[in-house]
Write a protein that holds these residues in place. Structure first.
Motif, PDB file in Angstrom:
ATOM      1  N   LYS A   5       0.843  -1.918  13.487  1.00 39.87           N
ATOM      2  CA  LYS A   5       1.121  -2.865  12.396  1.00 39.87           C
ATOM      3  C   LYS A   5      -0.158  -3.339  11.737  1.00 39.87           C
ATOM      4  O   LYS A   5      -1.266  -2.953  12.112  1.00 39.87           O
ATOM      5  N   SER A   6       0.029  -4.205  10.760  1.00 37.29           N
ATOM      6  CA  SER A   6      -1.106  -4.750  10.036  1.00 37.29           C
ATOM      7  C   SER A   6      -1.691  -5.967  10.755  1.00 37.29           C
ATOM      8  O   SER A   6      -1.227  -6.349  11.823  1.00 37.29           O
TER       9      SER A   6
ATOM     10  N   PHE B 168      -3.652  -8.886   4.645  1.00 38.20           N
ATOM     11  CA  PHE B 168      -3.722  -7.446   4.822  1.00 38.20           C
ATOM     12  C   PHE B 168      -2.417  -6.762   4.442  1.00 38.20           C
ATOM     13  O   PHE B 168      -1.321  -7.281   4.715  1.00 38.20           O
TER      14      PHE B 168
ATOM     15  N   CYS C  35      -3.228   0.391  -3.657  1.00 38.63           N
ATOM     16  CA  CYS C  35      -3.017  -0.956  -3.134  1.00 38.63           C
ATOM     17  C   CYS C  35      -2.658  -1.886  -4.273  1.00 38.63           C
ATOM     18  O   CYS C  35      -3.303  -1.883  -5.337  1.00 38.63           O
TER      19      CYS C  35
ATOM     20  N   ARG D 235       2.333   5.187   2.968  1.00 39.92           N
ATOM     21  CA  ARG D 235       2.176   4.585   4.304  1.00 39.92           C
ATOM     22  C   ARG D 235       1.629   5.614   5.286  1.00 39.92           C
ATOM     23  O   ARG D 235       0.910   5.241   6.224  1.00 39.92           O
TER      24      ARG D 235
ATOM     25  N   PRO E 225       0.070  -3.186   4.781  1.00 37.16           N
ATOM     26  CA  PRO E 225       0.585  -2.489   5.957  1.00 37.16           C
ATOM     27  C   PRO E 225      -0.257  -1.302   6.390  1.00 37.16           C
ATOM     28  O   PRO E 225      -0.096  -0.799   7.499  1.00 37.16           O
ATOM     29  N   GLY E 226      -1.163  -0.850   5.527  1.00 40.42           N
ATOM     30  CA  GLY E 226      -2.043   0.252   5.877  1.00 40.42           C
ATOM     31  C   GLY E 226      -1.505   1.608   5.474  1.00 40.42           C
ATOM     32  O   GLY E 226      -0.296   1.796   5.303  1.00 40.42           O
TER      33      GLY E 226
ATOM     34  N   ALA F 197      -6.823  -5.398   1.728  1.00 37.41           N
ATOM     35  CA  ALA F 197      -6.578  -6.826   1.905  1.00 37.41           C
ATOM     36  C   ALA F 197      -6.937  -7.527   0.602  1.00 37.41           C
ATOM     37  O   ALA F 197      -7.800  -7.050  -0.150  1.00 37.41           O
TER      38      ALA F 197
ATOM     39  N   GLN G  24       0.843  -1.182   0.000  1.00 41.20           N
ATOM     40  CA  GLN G  24       0.000   0.000   0.000  1.00 41.20           C
ATOM     41  C   GLN G  24       0.884   1.240   0.000  1.00 41.20           C
ATOM     42  O   GLN G  24       1.928   1.266   0.647  1.00 41.20           O
TER      43      GLN G  24
ATOM     44  N   GLN H  95      -2.882  -8.426  15.665  1.00 43.26           N
ATOM     45  CA  GLN H  95      -2.371  -7.121  15.249  1.00 43.26           C
ATOM     46  C   GLN H  95      -1.457  -6.577  16.342  1.00 43.26           C
ATOM     47  O   GLN H  95      -1.884  -6.376  17.482  1.00 43.26           O
TER      48      GLN H  95
ATOM     49  N   PHE I 100      -6.757   0.041   5.481  1.00 39.45           N
ATOM     50  CA  PHE I 100      -6.110  -1.200   5.091  1.00 39.45           C
ATOM     51  C   PHE I 100      -6.721  -1.730   3.803  1.00 39.45           C
ATOM     52  O   PHE I 100      -7.934  -1.688   3.605  1.00 39.45           O
TER      53      PHE I 100
END
Lengths: 118, 112
Positions: free
Chosen positions: B41-42, A109, A23, A9, A111-112, A93, A6, B37, A91
């Protein structure tokens, strides 16, 4: 080691600005999900795609959010205009649905993207 | 509408102790997932449970599923500090959808 990526960050922006999050799902996965995580609401599903087609975006504020999959290797989530209440971790996924049924495989998922709207 | 409840939401344990996290859900489902989690973090997949009576174990964690009771448990044996994290259960919706509904998470702190 296949993983969801992703970008960006982290993103800090001002209210009213457009934000685009990207993503890249795991190669070969045919479903992509966008989630938002906040302390108050927990993990919420915003939208998801199967084979690049949007299947459900009922969790997304329609007036300002949009999600697309221009191709199998890229999903985007756009907010325009952004508001402070959009501050959250977003996130992405991905997963694999096999022919004939719902997914039994887990979702993987990314890392967001941590979004802060001032 | 499928609702997923976890309890407790916060759990502080001593190292070496055992404890169980519970995940209840409101409508029939045939699949349940546990994720971990770490702060900032993810989410990392831990277990996939697909049938009544399913039990999976990895190290000090063991997950089980009772579809009739609509209940899954995550049992922690002889906790160690490295298990400190937030644990989520997620339940699959019916009808051929890939959607998951997540619980609020259980924040586990293991103290030395």
């Amino acid at each position: 080691d296949a993983r969801v990526t992703q970008t960006p960050r982290h993103k800090v922006t001002e209210m009213g600005q457009e934000v685009t999050m990207r993503c890249q799902p795991i190669l070969g996965h045919n479903t992509v999900f966008w989630y938002r995580q906040t302390m108050m609401q927990g993990l919420e599903l915003l939208a998801y795609f199967r084979n690049r087609a949007p299947l459900d975006d009922s969790g997304m504020p329609k007036d300002r959010f949009s999600a697309e999959m221009p191709d199998a290797t890229l999903a985007t989530l756009k907010i325009q205009p952004s508001e402070p209440r959009d501050s959250a971790v977003y996130f992405c996924a991905s997963g694999l649905v096999r022919d004939g049924g719902s997914s039994t495989d887990t979702q993987y998922f990314g890392p967001g993207t941590r979004l802060t709207v001032l | 509408e499928l609702k997923v409840e976890q309890n407790p939401l916060f759990l502080s344990m001593q190292e070496g102790k055992n404890y169980t996290i519970y995940c209840n859900y409101s409508t029939t489902s045939d699949r349940l997932y546990w994720y971990r989690q770490d702060p900032g973090k993810s989410l990392e997949s831990l277990f996939v449970l697909l049938s009544n009576g399913a039990v999976k174990q990895e190290g000090r964690l063991m997950a089980s599923l009772d579809t009739k009771a609509r209940l899954s448990t995550l049992h922690i044996t002889a906790a160690v500090h490295d298990l400190s994290a937030t644990y989520f259960c997620a339940v699959g919706t019916q009808g051929g959808s890939e959607k998951l509904v997540f619980g609020k998470g259980t924040k586990l702190t293991v103290n030395p």
